[in-house]
Structures are given as structure tokens and as C-alpha cells.
Design a protein around this motif. Structure first.
Motif, PDB file in Angstrom:
ATOM      1  N   TYR A 191       0.918  -1.188   0.061  1.00 14.34           N
ATOM      2  CA  TYR A 191      -0.067  -0.048   0.009  1.00 14.34           C
ATOM      3  C   TYR A 191       0.916   1.361  -0.069  1.00 14.34           C
ATOM      4  O   TYR A 191       1.898   1.358   0.780  1.00 14.34           O
ATOM      5  N   ALA A 193       0.310   5.196   0.235  1.00 10.76           N
ATOM      6  CA  ALA A 193      -0.642   6.515   0.536  1.00 10.76           C
ATOM      7  C   ALA A 193      -0.256   7.240  -0.280  1.00 10.76           C
ATOM      8  O   ALA A 193      -1.157   8.522  -0.743  1.00 10.76           O
ATOM      9  N   SER A 194       1.077   7.812  -0.920  1.00  4.82           N
ATOM     10  CA  SER A 194       1.282   8.818  -1.878  1.00  4.82           C
ATOM     11  C   SER A 194       0.685   8.656  -3.199  1.00  4.82           C
ATOM     12  O   SER A 194       0.573   9.686  -4.132  1.00  4.82           O
ATOM     13  N   ARG A 201      -1.639   0.852  -6.775  1.00  2.00           N
ATOM     14  CA  ARG A 201      -3.080   1.416  -6.726  1.00  2.00           C
ATOM     15  C   ARG A 201      -3.798  -0.099  -6.854  1.00  2.00           C
ATOM     16  O   ARG A 201      -3.815  -0.590  -7.977  1.00  2.00           O
ATOM     17  N   THR A 227      -9.654   3.379   7.350  1.00  2.00           N
ATOM     18  CA  THR A 227      -8.673   4.539   7.313  1.00  2.00           C
ATOM     19  C   THR A 227      -7.533   4.369   8.278  1.00  2.00           C
ATOM     20  O   THR A 227      -6.330   5.180   8.050  1.00  2.00           O
ATOM     21  N   PRO A 230      -5.046   0.878   5.999  1.00  2.00           N
ATOM     22  CA  PRO A 230      -5.770   0.535   4.642  1.00  2.00           C
ATOM     23  C   PRO A 230      -5.043  -0.542   4.193  1.00  2.00           C
ATOM     24  O   PRO A 230      -3.869  -0.728   4.240  1.00  2.00           O
ATOM     25  N   ASP A 233      -7.020   0.683  -1.823  1.00  2.00           N
ATOM     26  CA  ASP A 233      -7.069   2.525  -1.917  1.00  2.00           C
ATOM     27  C   ASP A 233      -8.367   2.875  -1.737  1.00  2.00           C
ATOM     28  O   ASP A 233      -8.586   3.953  -1.049  1.00  2.00           O
ATOM     29  N   TYR A 234      -9.526   2.320  -2.425  1.00  2.00           N
ATOM     30  CA  TYR A 234     -10.508   2.727  -2.269  1.00  2.00           C
ATOM     31  C   TYR A 234     -11.498   1.714  -3.065  1.00  2.00           C
ATOM     32  O   TYR A 234     -11.129   1.046  -3.811  1.00  2.00           O
ATOM     33  N   LYS A 274     -13.134   7.081   1.372  1.00  2.00           N
ATOM     34  CA  LYS A 274     -12.669   5.440   0.792  1.00  2.00           C
ATOM     35  C   LYS A 274     -13.506   5.142  -0.517  1.00  2.00           C
ATOM     36  O   LYS A 274     -13.470   3.998  -1.043  1.00  2.00           O
ATOM     37  N   ARG A 365      -6.961  11.722  -0.239  1.00  2.00           N
ATOM     38  CA  ARG A 365      -7.309  11.749   1.245  1.00  2.00           C
ATOM     39  C   ARG A 365      -7.014  10.291   1.893  1.00  2.00           C
ATOM     40  O   ARG A 365      -7.721   9.439   1.358  1.00  2.00           O
ATOM     41  N   GLN A 366      -6.714  10.349   3.089  1.00  2.00           N
ATOM     42  CA  GLN A 366      -6.623   9.072   3.732  1.00  2.00           C
ATOM     43  C   GLN A 366      -7.698   8.938   4.936  1.00  2.00           C
ATOM     44  O   GLN A 366      -7.746   7.778   5.686  1.00  2.00           O
ATOM     45  N   GLY A 367      -8.514   9.711   5.145  1.00  2.00           N
ATOM     46  CA  GLY A 367      -9.662   9.652   6.137  1.00  2.00           C
ATOM     47  C   GLY A 367     -10.736  10.624   6.005  1.00  2.00           C
ATOM     48  O   GLY A 367     -11.697  10.567   6.775  1.00  2.00           O
TER      49      GLY A 367
END
Length: 367
Positions: A191, A193-194, A201, A227, A230, A233-234, A274, A365-367
Motif C-alpha cells: 500500500y 498512500a502517496s 494502486r 482509514t 488501509p 486504496d478505495y 474511501k 485523502r486518507q480519512g
């Protein structure tokens, strides 16, 4: 008598003014209307053969059918991600070579087509599955879920793309094996996050709301889309059976935000940051405003909701992640696609401008 007439007139005008104020809704403040702008604004892409991608195409010919995706009319792309749909899971597992496939990948999903988008800042992903390949997902997961995950990771590395899981098994999905697939993929591409590494992804498709694909949605929401820890990713909340009304679309998306505590076992709430919401741009035999007329489109009518929906038990920031559109070029043997003359600069493209969609896609966004 004249004073009395004037007084009555003034009172009538005051009453009329009050009625006008009540009948005409006050416009929201610009901050409330804007909310959190969409970060994901993309299209699933079915190629010109109804989601098979079974032949190699020249870049020039592909551009003649799809130029709107990379040019909304002013040189800027209409979307910031395209998802090439679909890879057949069993063929990917077995690295099949046949009339439409090489090394388990549809022949039309070439490095040149990927580069067509990425050279303009548009992220590319490949979708594994789809409703047509549900049985093939089941078979591949039963045969060797770990190897399927490793093969998907190798494909992502080779093409410089992300991977979408579209496993549409509504009854008794093999979630243990799907976990093994994800674990294998993440062993190669952890994973990130950047969002800076395209192959890292990894996303999943869920139903428009919480009442179909319940087991897949429950597992994804509880374990993979958290969140705090994770894994994916979504998620994309897919389109329903037909284009919804604005109220029906937002009601479905709200189900994800709220979860289903009354189900046994319950479906937990999903952070708005998410998931994306799906809308049609090609459906039936008439052009849709979602493709041609942003002012009359669902992405316009639902924009305030998508940008402002508040978390309800998961996540900390308002607003969904954005929109996904089904589907570019020729998704069905019946009805219109998005190839000329029915291209979508005026709907999807105008929406990208209205919402200041960032191209390339920023860190999410992560949250």
C-alpha cells in the motif's frame, strides 16, 4: 382612505416578499457548495468491442474514437483515470494465449494505449472480472488465488498500471481466497498512500448501495478500506441496473456512509473518502446529459452531496472521493457509446472544469 389603501398595499407587498423568500431556496455559501472537490474523476473503458479488448489498435485509430478523454476542448483531459475493462481472471491465472489474449491479457491492452493516457497525466488501471466473468473469478480463486494475485502484480509492473478487483459474486463469494489474492498482490506492491507508484494502486468495486454484493462489501469495508489500517486504496460504488435519479443515487451512496447495522452480521460504515460513485455516460439509444450536458447532469445535481457528505462512524473528512463513469467507447452491443459523434466533452469534460478536477491525480485523502 388613501392612507388605508397604501397601508394595505404595503402589507400585501410584505406578504408577497415573504412568500417569494420562502419559495426560492437560499443559495448555499460558496464554501458549502464547493466542499471537498473530487480527487478521482474517471471512466471505465470498454474499448470498441463491448469490454473484450480483443484486438490490437493503432494509437491514431484509438484517438479518433476517444480523443474527448484526453481533451475536454481546451487541451486538458476530461478525466484523471481510466479503467480498461476487463481482464478475464482464469486467463490471467493461466497466462493464456488465444485469439484475443496474450499472456492472459486482452490483446488491446497494450503499452501504447496505456501511454496514450499516461503521457497526458491520466492514470490507467486494469479491471479484473466484471459481471460476465463472475464464474471465471470463482474458478481462478479456487484454483490458485495466490498465483492469480502474483500474476496481477506482474501485469501491473509490466504496464505501469493499477488493478481493480471487480468480483461480482453475490452469493457465497470466496472471500478467503480473495484475501489470498490481495495478500499476494500486496506482497509485491505494498500500500502506498502517496499514490506515486501506479502499480501500488489496488481498488475494489462494490454495489451502488449496501444491498447487493453484501458479503464482498462487508469484508471490504471491515478489513480492506479502513482509514487506520488501509489495504485497498478505495472502492467504486458501481452503477445500478439503470441510470438513477439524483435522490436515488445519493440514497445508495449514503448506505455506504451509514453501513447497515441491522444486517446480521452488520455492514460497518465506510469513510466517504474511501469510495467513488458511479454514473452512466452511455445507456440506451439517446445521448445522456451526463455525457453531453453538465448543467443537466447527475454529476452536477449530486455535486453538493458528493463534496459535502459527512462521515457517519468512519473517516474524519467530508465528501466522497469523486465519480466514475460507465463506460467509454462501446460498452454494449445495444445503444450508444461515447465515440463520435456522441463524445462527452460537454458533460464529463465540463464537469472536470466545474469541479477543478486535478490532472494528474493528487495523493488521495486518507480519512
Amino acid at each position: 382612505m388613501r392612507r388605508r389603501s397604501l397601508l394595505v398595499r404595503h402589507r400585501l407587498l410584505a406578504v408577497l416578499g415573504l412568500l417569494v423568500a420562502l419559495l426560492i431556496p437560499t443559495a448555499p455559501s460558496s464554501a458549502a457548495a464547493a466542499g471537498t472537490p473530487p480527487q478521482v474523476y474517471g471512466a471505465w473503458h470498454c474499448g470498441d468491442d463491448f469490454c473484450t479488448w480483443g484486438r490490437v489498435r493503432s494509437v491514431a485509430e484509438f484517438d479518433s474514437m476517444n480523443h474527448w478523454l484526453i481533451d475536454r476542448g481546451d487541451g486538458r483531459p476530461s478525466v484523471n483515470v481510466v479503467v480498461l475493462s476487463f481482464v478475464e481472471p482464469q486467463k490471467l491465472l493461466r497466462l493464456t494465449d488465444d485469439a484475443t489474449t496474450v499472456d492472459g491479457v486482452p490483446k488491446g491492452m497494450t503499452p501504447e494505449i496505456v501511454q496514450y493516457f499516461t503521457s497526458r497525466g491520466v492514470r490507467v488501471m486494469l479491471s479484473i472480472g466484471g459481471i460476465t466473468y463472475t464464474d471465471e473469478w470463482d474458478a481462478a480463486l479456487s484454483e490458485n488465488a495466490t498465483q492469480l494475485g502474483l500474476n496481477a502484480a506482474a501485469l501491473a509492473s509490466r504496464l505501469g498500471v493499477g488493478i481493480e478487483i471487480d468480483y461480482e459474486q453475490n452469493t457465497d463469494p470466496n472471500l478467503t481466497a480473495l484475501q489470498a489474492f490481495i495478500d499476494a498482490y500486496r506482497s509485491v506492491h505494498p500500500y502506498d498512500a502517496s499514490g506515486s507508484r501506479p502499480a501500488a494502486r489496488l481498488t475494489i468495486d462494490v454495489a451502488a448501495g449496501d444491498r447487493w454484493l453484501i458479503a464482498v462489501n462487508r469484508k471490504a469495508t471491515a478489513d480492506w478500506l479502513r482509514t487506520d489500517t488501509p489495504v485497498l486504496d478505495y472502492a467504486n460504488a458501481m452503477v445500478p441496473a439503470r441510470q438513477p435519479s439524483a435522490s436515488a443515487a445519493t440514497a445508495s451512496w449514503q448506505e455506504h456512509v451509514d453501513g447497515k447495522p441491522q444486517f446480521a452480521p452488520p455492514v460497518p460504515p465506510l469513510a466517504p473518502a474511501k469510495f467513488t460513485g458511479g454514473l452512466y455516460v452511455a445507456y440506451g439509444r439517446s445521448p445522456l446529459p451526463e455525457c453531453t450536458n453538465f448543467a443537466g447532469s447527475l454529476q452536477s445535481a449530486t455535486g453538493s452531496y458528493v463534496q459535502n457528505v459527512a462521515p457517519n462512524g468512519a473517516g474524519s473528512t467530508p465528501g466522497m472521493l469523486g465519480y466514475m463513469f460507465w463506460a467509454a467507447e462501446k460498452p454494449s452491443t445495444r445503444g450508444l457509446g461515447t465515440q463520435p459523434p456522441n463524445t462527452c466533452e460537454g458533460g464529463v469534460g465540463a464537469g472536470a472544469t466545474a469541479y477543478s478536477v486535478p490532472v494528474p491525480m493528487p495523493p488521495l485523502r486518507q480519512g
